[in-house]
Write a protein that holds these residues in place. Structure first.
Motif, PDB file in Angstrom:
ATOM      1  N   ARG A 108      39.681  38.439  33.382  1.00 45.15           N
ATOM      2  CA  ARG A 108      40.414  39.342  34.274  1.00 45.15           C
ATOM      3  C   ARG A 108      40.991  40.544  33.547  1.00 45.15           C
ATOM      4  O   ARG A 108      41.239  41.570  34.149  1.00 45.15           O
ATOM      5  N   GLU A 109      41.187  40.405  32.228  1.00 48.52           N
ATOM      6  CA  GLU A 109      41.746  41.541  31.496  1.00 48.52           C
ATOM      7  C   GLU A 109      40.668  42.421  30.872  1.00 48.52           C
ATOM      8  O   GLU A 109      40.965  43.422  30.243  1.00 48.52           O
ATOM      9  N   ARG A 110      39.405  42.023  31.041  1.00 49.29           N
ATOM     10  CA  ARG A 110      38.334  42.830  30.461  1.00 49.29           C
ATOM     11  C   ARG A 110      37.882  43.929  31.399  1.00 49.29           C
ATOM     12  O   ARG A 110      37.141  44.817  31.023  1.00 49.29           O
ATOM     13  N   GLY A 111      38.277  43.820  32.675  1.00 44.95           N
ATOM     14  CA  GLY A 111      37.834  44.820  33.633  1.00 44.95           C
ATOM     15  C   GLY A 111      36.358  44.718  33.945  1.00 44.95           C
ATOM     16  O   GLY A 111      35.662  45.715  34.045  1.00 44.95           O
ATOM     17  N   VAL A 112      35.869  43.484  34.073  1.00 48.19           N
ATOM     18  CA  VAL A 112      34.473  43.300  34.430  1.00 48.19           C
ATOM     19  C   VAL A 112      34.383  42.540  35.751  1.00 48.19           C
ATOM     20  O   VAL A 112      35.237  41.736  36.071  1.00 48.19           O
ATOM     21  N   GLY A 113      33.355  42.855  36.527  1.00 50.84           N
ATOM     22  CA  GLY A 113      33.094  42.118  37.762  1.00 50.84           C
ATOM     23  C   GLY A 113      31.705  41.538  37.653  1.00 50.84           C
ATOM     24  O   GLY A 113      30.842  42.112  37.010  1.00 50.84           O
ATOM     25  N   MET A 114      31.514  40.377  38.259  1.00 51.07           N
ATOM     26  CA  MET A 114      30.210  39.731  38.094  1.00 51.07           C
ATOM     27  C   MET A 114      29.635  39.267  39.422  1.00 51.07           C
ATOM     28  O   MET A 114      30.351  38.741  40.269  1.00 51.07           O
ATOM     29  N   VAL A 115      28.337  39.477  39.584  1.00 51.69           N
ATOM     30  CA  VAL A 115      27.619  38.986  40.757  1.00 51.69           C
ATOM     31  C   VAL A 115      26.738  37.837  40.305  1.00 51.69           C
ATOM     32  O   VAL A 115      25.932  37.993  39.395  1.00 51.69           O
ATOM     33  N   PHE A 116      26.918  36.679  40.942  1.00 46.93           N
ATOM     34  CA  PHE A 116      26.201  35.489  40.494  1.00 46.93           C
ATOM     35  C   PHE A 116      24.896  35.310  41.239  1.00 46.93           C
ATOM     36  O   PHE A 116      24.731  35.781  42.352  1.00 46.93           O
ATOM     37  N   GLN A 117      24.011  34.569  40.597  1.00 48.11           N
ATOM     38  CA  GLN A 117      22.697  34.325  41.179  1.00 48.11           C
ATOM     39  C   GLN A 117      22.790  33.609  42.526  1.00 48.11           C
ATOM     40  O   GLN A 117      22.113  33.952  43.467  1.00 48.11           O
ATOM     41  N   SER A 118      23.695  32.610  42.595  1.00 51.58           N
ATOM     42  CA  SER A 118      23.832  31.878  43.855  1.00 51.58           C
ATOM     43  C   SER A 118      24.910  32.505  44.736  1.00 51.58           C
ATOM     44  O   SER A 118      25.343  31.892  45.693  1.00 51.58           O
ATOM     45  N   TYR A 119      25.345  33.692  44.384  1.00 47.18           N
ATOM     46  CA  TYR A 119      26.411  34.443  45.086  1.00 47.18           C
ATOM     47  C   TYR A 119      27.775  33.833  44.904  1.00 47.18           C
ATOM     48  O   TYR A 119      28.732  34.541  44.698  1.00 47.18           O
ATOM     49  N   ALA A 120      27.871  32.471  45.008  1.00 45.16           N
ATOM     50  CA  ALA A 120      29.134  31.777  44.797  1.00 45.16           C
ATOM     51  C   ALA A 120      30.268  32.387  45.614  1.00 45.16           C
ATOM     52  O   ALA A 120      31.370  32.593  45.129  1.00 45.16           O
ATOM     53  N   LEU A 121      29.984  32.675  46.882  1.00 41.46           N
ATOM     54  CA  LEU A 121      31.061  33.153  47.758  1.00 41.46           C
ATOM     55  C   LEU A 121      31.970  31.977  48.084  1.00 41.46           C
ATOM     56  O   LEU A 121      31.521  30.836  48.117  1.00 41.46           O
ATOM     57  N   TYR A 122      33.242  32.255  48.327  1.00 36.86           N
ATOM     58  CA  TYR A 122      34.155  31.178  48.708  1.00 36.86           C
ATOM     59  C   TYR A 122      33.841  30.793  50.155  1.00 36.86           C
ATOM     60  O   TYR A 122      34.073  31.587  51.064  1.00 36.86           O
ATOM     61  N   PRO A 123      33.307  29.591  50.376  1.00 40.14           N
ATOM     62  CA  PRO A 123      32.769  29.258  51.696  1.00 40.14           C
ATOM     63  C   PRO A 123      33.826  29.207  52.798  1.00 40.14           C
ATOM     64  O   PRO A 123      33.508  29.401  53.956  1.00 40.14           O
ATOM     65  N   HIS A 124      35.078  28.944  52.417  1.00 39.63           N
ATOM     66  CA  HIS A 124      36.105  28.763  53.438  1.00 39.63           C
ATOM     67  C   HIS A 124      36.841  30.046  53.765  1.00 39.63           C
ATOM     68  O   HIS A 124      37.753  30.056  54.560  1.00 39.63           O
TER      69      HIS A 124
ATOM     70  N   MET B 281      32.956  44.360  43.266  1.00 38.23           N
ATOM     71  CA  MET B 281      33.323  45.774  43.185  1.00 38.23           C
ATOM     72  C   MET B 281      34.750  46.055  43.617  1.00 38.23           C
ATOM     73  O   MET B 281      35.350  47.048  43.202  1.00 38.23           O
ATOM     74  N   ALA B 282      35.292  45.184  44.483  1.00 42.14           N
ATOM     75  CA  ALA B 282      36.561  45.509  45.125  1.00 42.14           C
ATOM     76  C   ALA B 282      37.690  45.743  44.125  1.00 42.14           C
ATOM     77  O   ALA B 282      38.571  46.568  44.351  1.00 42.14           O
ATOM     78  N   ARG B 283      37.636  45.041  43.018  1.00 44.23           N
ATOM     79  CA  ARG B 283      38.715  45.228  42.037  1.00 44.23           C
ATOM     80  C   ARG B 283      38.477  46.443  41.168  1.00 44.23           C
ATOM     81  O   ARG B 283      39.199  46.678  40.208  1.00 44.23           O
ATOM     82  N   GLU B 284      37.443  47.193  41.499  1.00 42.58           N
ATOM     83  CA  GLU B 284      37.077  48.388  40.740  1.00 42.58           C
ATOM     84  C   GLU B 284      36.989  48.104  39.250  1.00 42.58           C
ATOM     85  O   GLU B 284      37.709  48.692  38.442  1.00 42.58           O
ATOM     86  N   PRO B 285      36.094  47.201  38.877  1.00 44.25           N
ATOM     87  CA  PRO B 285      35.950  46.891  37.456  1.00 44.25           C
ATOM     88  C   PRO B 285      35.272  48.056  36.729  1.00 44.25           C
ATOM     89  O   PRO B 285      34.595  48.871  37.356  1.00 44.25           O
ATOM     90  N   ARG B 286      35.470  48.087  35.440  1.00 43.01           N
ATOM     91  CA  ARG B 286      34.855  49.156  34.662  1.00 43.01           C
ATOM     92  C   ARG B 286      33.371  48.887  34.452  1.00 43.01           C
ATOM     93  O   ARG B 286      32.585  49.798  34.256  1.00 43.01           O
ATOM     94  N   ILE B 287      33.038  47.605  34.495  1.00 35.06           N
ATOM     95  CA  ILE B 287      31.646  47.222  34.270  1.00 35.06           C
ATOM     96  C   ILE B 287      31.245  46.177  35.300  1.00 35.06           C
ATOM     97  O   ILE B 287      31.991  45.239  35.575  1.00 35.06           O
ATOM     98  N   LEU B 288      30.065  46.371  35.880  1.00 33.21           N
ATOM     99  CA  LEU B 288      29.554  45.384  36.826  1.00 33.21           C
ATOM    100  C   LEU B 288      28.424  44.607  36.173  1.00 33.21           C
ATOM    101  O   LEU B 288      27.506  45.195  35.602  1.00 33.21           O
ATOM    102  N   LEU B 289      28.503  43.282  36.273  1.00 33.50           N
ATOM    103  CA  LEU B 289      27.480  42.438  35.676  1.00 33.50           C
ATOM    104  C   LEU B 289      26.714  41.718  36.785  1.00 33.50           C
ATOM    105  O   LEU B 289      27.317  41.240  37.745  1.00 33.50           O
ATOM    106  N   PHE B 290      25.413  41.671  36.646  1.00 32.45           N
ATOM    107  CA  PHE B 290      24.581  40.976  37.643  1.00 32.45           C
ATOM    108  C   PHE B 290      23.716  39.958  36.924  1.00 32.45           C
ATOM    109  O   PHE B 290      22.989  40.310  36.014  1.00 32.45           O
ATOM    110  N   ASP B 291      23.759  38.699  37.362  1.00 35.13           N
ATOM    111  CA  ASP B 291      22.847  37.714  36.794  1.00 35.13           C
ATOM    112  C   ASP B 291      21.795  37.339  37.827  1.00 35.13           C
ATOM    113  O   ASP B 291      22.064  36.593  38.753  1.00 35.13           O
ATOM    114  N   GLU B 292      20.604  37.872  37.667  1.00 36.16           N
ATOM    115  CA  GLU B 292      19.489  37.630  38.588  1.00 36.16           C
ATOM    116  C   GLU B 292      19.951  37.637  40.040  1.00 36.16           C
ATOM    117  O   GLU B 292      19.759  36.656  40.757  1.00 36.16           O
TER     118      GLU B 292
END
Ligand SMILES: Nc1ncnc2c1ncn2[C@@H]1O[C@H](COP(=O)(O)OP(=O)(O)OP(=O)(O)O)[C@@H](O)[C@H]1O
Ligand SMILES: [Mg+2]
Lengths: 280, 368
Positions: free
Chosen positions: B73-89, B148-159
């Motif tokens: 959280r202090e690195r300013g990175v956001g990540m998109v996961f392969q399985s999306y890992a959205l909070y289902p609830h 993206m919502a937290r406006e990270p400095r770097i966006l990471l995407f894993d497949e």
């Protein structure tokens, strides 16, 4: 064509007959308790499936006894405390056991499972000493402690299994969002664990509600007793008479809350069993 | 937005050395793609940058700060996961707002950020829905929105696209490219799909067994692969490899004889190699010409594949058992069972020595 239809009908009938058999087998004892509790004491030993006359005398009788009301209150306090404590510790322990990688994790899990294998009688005297030295003899807190010991392994085991099935990436997403382990547990995992918690909580509740041996051993006075003991100690008009009517009435009274709870949580339990099956 | 710098980064899991001395510098606003075969450590490298794995050895610098020991959280990175890992609830809105709320952002700011992110990703109509009521592409967009919502400095995407079907993948690929143009943020993207890599990347990093094999823009990687591994990995159908022998070589070019081909003059400088060195000649399927067979250059056509716009001709190799491939525009006159001679386009032939390193072009030529 015709024979096939016939076979179909026969299968149907067989199926329902089987269900009816199971229903009778499962429900009859309870049904008979209800019937008995509604009979006047004079009719008590006449065997009949439908009482010819019935009244609520037995219920009036037990509810007029303050010791019984007190026992119900004690049971409620004990059972809810056990459920709360077991779920709280179960949940946090399952996070550690299901999610944190550390040396000896599976050993811990096996020990937990092993503990739950001991029969109650085996630990009775040891536990008695513990409770006495903690000054909890003749105190519902002593019961809460001893029930929790027996409920927790099961709770931890089930919740850990469930927790392990939650996708790893979900937790990592929460970490990326800046969640601490506690926030992850309460805001992300907890809402997804409801079905498992309802199931284990219910079983813990039933166990604590129905427990007899510890309740009998660790309490002394009427004011501290729980319902199962209170029922067993209901006394009749004379030393030679067992008050079957009031006993049955009391049994029905304490069973109804369980049935209601199961019906309330049934949906949850079933949905919990299937929810994990589908990805998303 | 920020630059990322990796200096001699290493990662070991127990006894397994997974990431080996990786040096990499990623500029501000660049779109970098990690590619490589399965298990080469792409995800691990990305997770090291994200902070989901700890760095065993080396330095990771984001912007100006050494972030080795900072939590994600202090690195300013956001990540998109392969399985999306959205909070289902949680609803789409809450999914996107979760990180902002945890960061104790003011309520109005949370709302503003979520709404503007939703607008960019066209999620406005879906904000009240739960993830299970979304299609695959929509979930994908929500996953990006959450990162993206937290406006990270770097966006990471894993497949991020591997769970989508082919046509949706093309569409989302385009959306990600447009998103990068619009946001201009630094993005690091892991994929094993080389089309994604070629189309999206400003810079491709090819990984092989935890080593960086080559870093370069898509054109460089395709035209001038630095190693045989990269040459074989980038491009589809894959490059043809033939064993060859160095006949004569100098600083301004060389002559090479490959199995079944006539001797060819090539622009590579080979003065570091003695005569007779065994080399590998590599040529892409589209850089071959098929002509009438000659006595010393004669290959059998074993199969012809017609793909509508182009035709692949498969030839029996003289050595080894990987079929040679020739690619040309449809229609094609070649039929199975015919015999042909192979003429490589010498401009586009690659030479690799036994360690797999490509021979460099001679100075005079490469300057031109
Ligand atoms: N937590 C871990 N513990 C031990 N080994 C691991 C761990 N995570 C990854 N590895 C190993 O590290 C290597 C690289 O894994 P990684 O997930 O980075 O591969 P990848 O390049 O992303 O592959 P893919 O394309 O299949 O996703 C693999 O050999 C894997 O077994
Ligand atoms: Mg991976």
């Amino acid at each position: 064509m015709n024979t096939r239809q016939l076979a179909k009908v026969a299968k149907r009938i067989g199926f329902w007959a089987l269900i009816a058999l199971i229903m009778v087998y499962a429900v009859f004892p309870f049904y008979y308790a209800v019937v008995t509790s509604l009979k006047p004491s004079s009719d008590l030993f006449r065997v009949e499936l439908w009482p010819s006359s019935w009244n609520l005398d037995n219920y009036a009788h037990i509810f007029s006894q303050t010791s019984f009301l007190r026992a119900i209150f004690n049971s409620i306090v004990v059972a809810f405390s056990v459920v709360f404590i077991a779920l709280l510790f179960g949940l946090t322990a399952s996070y550690a056991l299901g999610r944190v990688r550390f040396r000896g994790r599976s050993t811990v899990l096996l020990v937990i499972l092993g503990v739950s294998m001991f029969p109650q009688v085996a630990v009775l005297s040891g536990l008695f000493e513990v409770i006495r030295s903690l000054n909890l003899y003749n105190n519902p807190a002593g019961l809460i402690l001893s029930y929790t010991i027996f409920t927790l392994p099961f709770t931890v085991w089930v919740l850990t299994t469930f927790m392990k099935q939650l996708p790893m990436e979900l937790e990592e997403a929460a970490i990326m969002d800046g969640a601490t382990p506690w926030v992850t547990l309460t805001k992300v995992f907890l809402p997804l664990m409801w079905p498992a918690m309802a199931t284990t909580g219910l079983l813990a509740f039933i166990a604590a509600w129905n427990e007899f041996l510890f309740a009998l051993t660790f309490t002394l006075t009427d004011a501290q007793r729980t319902v199962p003991v209170a029922i067993a100690l209901l006394s009749g008009g004379s030393a030679y008479e067992l008050p079957w009517g009031p006993i049955m009435a009391a049994s029905v009274v304490v069973t109804v809350p369980l049935v209601v709870l199961v019906i309330i949580f049934q949906r949850r339990i079933v949905s919990g069993l299937t929810a994990g099956a589908v990805k998303g | 937005m920020a630059s990322v710098k990796l200096e001699k980064v290493n990662k070991t899991f127990g006894r397994d050395h997974i990431i080996k001395d990786v040096d990499l510098s990623i500029g501000d606003g660049e779109f970098v793609v990690f590619v490589g075969p399965s298990g080469c450590g792409k995800s691990t490298l990305l997770r090291l940058i994200a902070g989901l794995e700890s760095i065993t050895d080396g330095d990771l610098i984001i912007g100006e700060t050494l972030v080795n020991d900072l939590p994600p959280r202090e690195r300013g990175v956001g990540m998109v996961f392969q399985s999306y890992a959205l909070y289902p609830h949680m609803t789409v809105y809450d999914n996107m707002a979760f990180g902002l709320k945890l960061a104790k952002t003011a309520k109005e700011t949370v709302h503003e950020r979520v709404m503007s992110t939703a607008k960019i990703l066209q999620l406005e109509e879906l904000l009240h829905r739960k993830p299970k009521a979304l299609s695959g592409g929509q979930r994908q967009r929500v996953a990006m929105g959450r990162a993206m919502a937290r406006e990270p400095r770097i966006l990471l995407f894993d497949e991020p696209l591997s769970n989508l079907d082919a046509s949706l993948r093309v569409q989302m690929r385009n959306e990600i490219a447009r998103l990068h143009n619009r946001l201009g943020s630094t993005m690091i993207y892991v994929t094993h799909d080389q089309v994604e890599a070629m189309t999206l990347a400003d810079k491709i990093v090819v990984l092989n067994r935890g080593n960086v094999e080559q870093v370069g823009n898509p054109h460089e990687l395709y035209q001038r692969p630095a190693t045989k591994f990269v040459a074989g990995f980038i491009g589809s159908p894959t490059m043809n490899f033939m064993p060859a022998e160095l006949i004569s070589g100098g600083a301004d070019g060389c002559r090479v004889k490959a199995a079944g081909l006539s001797e060819v003059p090539l622009p590579q400088a080979a003065h570091d190699y003695p005569k007779g060195t065994s080399l590998t000649l590599g040529v892409r399927p589209e850089h071959l010409r098929l002509e009438a067979p000659t006595a010393d250059n004669c290959f059998d056509i074993v199969n012809v594949e017609y793909l509508g716009n182009e035709v692949y001709v498969y030839l029996d190799p003289k050595e080894g058992d990987t079929l040679l491939i020739h690619r040309s525009e449809a229609p094609s006159q070649w039929k199975e069972g015919q015999q042909v001679s192979l003429v490589p386009n010498t401009e586009h032939v690659h030479l690799f020595d036994e360690s797999g390193t490509a021979l460099k072009l001679a100075q005079t030529r490469s300057a031109a």
